[in-house]
Write a protein that holds these residues in place. Sequence first.
Motif: not given
Length: 190
Positions: A26-34, A40-48, A144-154
């Motif tokens: 997951l790559g998530i950036l919450r932006v308020e007023n710019g 969140m920059n998190q590798v997840v246990d996908p349980e598979e 982009v340092t790490n293309r196809h990584r969630a946080y960098d793409d977000a």
Amino acid sequence: MQGRPLVFVDVETTGGMAWSSRILELGILRVENGKVVAHMNQVVDPEEPVPGWITNLTGIEPEETYGQPTFIDMLPHMHELLDGALFVAHNVDFDYSFFKEEFRRAGEKFAMDKLCTVQLSRALYPSERTHKLDAVIARGGYQVTNRHRAYDDAEVLHKFYHDNLARVGAEEFYPIVDRLVKPPRTRMGM
């Protein structure tokens, strides 16, 4: 639209369909007023298992997921990040479908207004031939340092959005965004 919190989202997954695959990163950036106020920059246990072709694409090795939180483990923090915001992603229906399915697996509903940056790119650059993320990166001159990584793409999506807001100006930009925002779909009788 103006002044509303935005969450720029990208996911890496174990496959191409939300119903048969899981979120891997997951790559998530919450932006308020710019300004980025949370992320969140998190590798997840996908349980598979993590397929080899996904490792080749993302660089995420299966052992990197060991001991990581599951999506359900992160729900409380996820609620805080997403609360009241507009969900923004490139090919938004892909990322959105994975969130919706992961929330469903957790026994929760997921419904947010959403904005697709592919559609935004088409609206802002109608003469361009392609609007894939690589084209957006090249057009904007983004590093982009790490293309196809969630946080960098977000993070690229955040830059693209705010650079174009500055380039076009609020009076022209926000009406385009308002036109492209899609409310969550609900089934009849729900």
